[in-house]
Design an enzyme around this catalytic site. Structure first.
Site, short mmCIF file in Angstrom:
data_model
loop_
_atom_site.label_atom_id
_atom_site.label_comp_id
_atom_site.label_asym_id
_atom_site.label_seq_id
_atom_site.Cartn_x
_atom_site.Cartn_y
_atom_site.Cartn_z
CG ASP A 173 38.45 7.69 40.55
OD1 ASP A 173 37.56 6.83 40.75
OD2 ASP A 173 38.59 8.26 39.45
CD GLU A 210 24.10 -5.36 40.70
OE1 GLU A 210 24.27 -6.58 40.70
OE2 GLU A 210 24.42 -4.62 41.65
CB CYS A 244 45.91 27.03 55.18
SG CYS A 244 45.53 27.93 53.65
CB CYS A 256 41.95 26.91 53.67
SG CYS A 256 42.15 27.81 55.22
CG HIS A 262 29.62 13.66 44.50
ND1 HIS A 262 29.14 12.36 44.41
CD2 HIS A 262 28.52 14.46 44.37
CE1 HIS A 262 27.82 12.40 44.26
NE2 HIS A 262 27.42 13.65 44.21
N1 APR Z 1 31.01 -2.11 35.69
C1 APR Z 1 29.86 -1.37 35.68
N2 APR Z 1 29.12 -1.12 36.79
C2 APR Z 1 29.58 -1.61 37.95
C3 APR Z 1 30.76 -2.39 38.04
C4 APR Z 1 31.48 -2.62 36.84
N3 APR Z 1 32.60 -3.35 36.83
N4 APR Z 1 30.93 -2.75 39.35
C5 APR Z 1 29.91 -2.22 40.03
N5 APR Z 1 29.09 -1.55 39.20
C6 APR Z 1 27.86 -0.82 39.53
C7 APR Z 1 27.09 -1.39 40.68
O1 APR Z 1 26.18 -2.38 40.23
C8 APR Z 1 26.36 -0.15 41.22
O2 APR Z 1 25.12 0.02 40.53
O3 APR Z 1 28.25 0.47 39.92
C9 APR Z 1 27.29 1.00 40.84
C10 APR Z 1 28.01 1.60 42.03
O4 APR Z 1 27.05 2.15 42.88
P1 APR Z 1 27.53 2.92 44.20
O5 APR Z 1 28.51 2.08 44.92
O6 APR Z 1 26.30 3.37 44.90
O7 APR Z 1 28.34 4.17 43.66
P2 APR Z 1 27.77 5.53 43.08
O8 APR Z 1 26.48 5.30 42.34
O9 APR Z 1 28.87 6.18 42.34
O10 APR Z 1 27.46 6.37 44.42
C11 APR Z 1 27.03 7.70 44.25
O11 APR Z 1 27.14 8.03 46.64
O12 APR Z 1 28.25 7.63 48.59
C12 APR Z 1 28.02 8.58 47.62
O13 APR Z 1 29.42 10.36 47.05
C13 APR Z 1 29.30 8.98 46.94
O14 APR Z 1 29.63 9.55 44.62
C14 APR Z 1 29.07 8.57 45.49
C15 APR Z 1 27.56 8.54 45.39
#
Ligand code: APR
Length: 235
Positions: A96, A204, A138, A119, A111
């Site tokens: 984002d 967490e 493209c 392209c 990422h």
């Molecule tokens: N504040 C802080 N941490 C948060 C919050 C919040 N409000 N809400 C969720 N989290 C934490 C969750 O506990 C989790 O540990 O954010 C983490 C999100 O983990 P993922 O969903 O696995 O996301 P991410 O770690 O960015 O994934 C890494 O995986 O699928 C691929 O390319 C994708 O960039 C992504 C990569």
């Protein structure tokens, strides 16, 4: 000289209303990673992959950065105007544009980015804010071989040399809102020097919690501004 490297994940954008990937009701509970986030998935059904990213991309303009994004932008600004002597690198796993919307301008998207396509015929990489389809032409070569500029599973993340260079001399590494599941990002904490301070700010305990000297649990919009203030007060 402080050398600060910050890694953000989907958790930093959660309170802006964007789904994370692995939380309950996260993106991977609704879509198959293999189908929408892999080269094979794109080869098998490019239209489905375009539709997945088109949905995410068209939602983006109305999504606002939150206090965590804003605090990180303020830290970058304080360093740029030499309020504190430090080097700073913000690496995000997120696709984002909320760090940029918050005012960060030196952001590494390892990422890739939702607002870019490239392209596969002429390798033009270009800003893209509208839907893209298999027959979208493209703008440079006229062929219909555009793909989302996203690093899919099995592909090499962007800017790895620059990131590893920064990690090697880092004195403070902070991971925000990431589950510590996906490499190489999950291994960055192991690449910093022994004496570096490593901090996890997460809702967490993540899979990588034990790899950090310090872990603070709670929402990013509380933890990040608090921690940035500590850095600015040199605590
Ligand atoms: N504040 C802080 N941490 C948060 C919050 C919040 N409000 N809400 C969720 N989290 C934490 C969750 O506990 C989790 O540990 O954010 C983490 C999100 O983990 P993922 O969903 O696995 O996301 P991410 O770690 O960015 O994934 C890494 O995986 O699928 C691929 O390319 C994708 O960039 C992504 C990569």
């Amino acid at each position: 000289m402080k050398k600060i490297v910050i890694l953000t994940g989907a958790g930093v954008s959660k309170e802006s209303g964007l789904d994370t990937f692995r939380d309950a009701n996260g993106i991977w509970s609704k879509y198959s990673m293999d189908e929408v986030c892999s080269p094979l998935g794109f080869q098998k059904n490019p239209q489905k992959v375009h539709e997945f990213y088109n949905r995410l991309r068209t939602d983006l303009p109305s999504v606002k950065p939150n206090n965590a994004h804003i605090a990180l932008a303020e830290l970058e600004k304080a360093i740029e105007c030499k309020k504190i002597k430090a080097e700073f690198l913000l690496v995000t796993q997120n696709i984002d544009d909320l760090h940029e919307k918050a005012g960060s301008h030196n952001v590494i998207h390892m990422h890739g980015e939702l607002n870019k396509v490239y392209c596969t015929a002429c390798y033009l990489k270009t800003e893209w804010h509208t839907p893209c389809f298999v027959d979208t032409v493209c703008p440079q070569c006229g062929k219909t071989q555009l793909r989302p500029d996203i690093v899919w599973f099995g592909e090499m993340p962007y800017f790895m040399d620059e990131i590893q260079q920064a990690l090697k001399s880092c004195t403070l590494f902070i991971a925000v809102g990431t589950s510590g599941v996906v490499y190489p990002a999950a291994g960055f904490v192991n690449l910093v020097p022994k004496h570096a301070r490593t901090v996890e700010l997460n809702l967490e305990a993540s899979l990588g919690t034990s790899r950090f000297n310090e872990s603070y649990f709670g929402p990013a919009t509380l933890l990040v501004p608090e921690f940035v203030n500590k850095i600015l007060r040199d605590e």
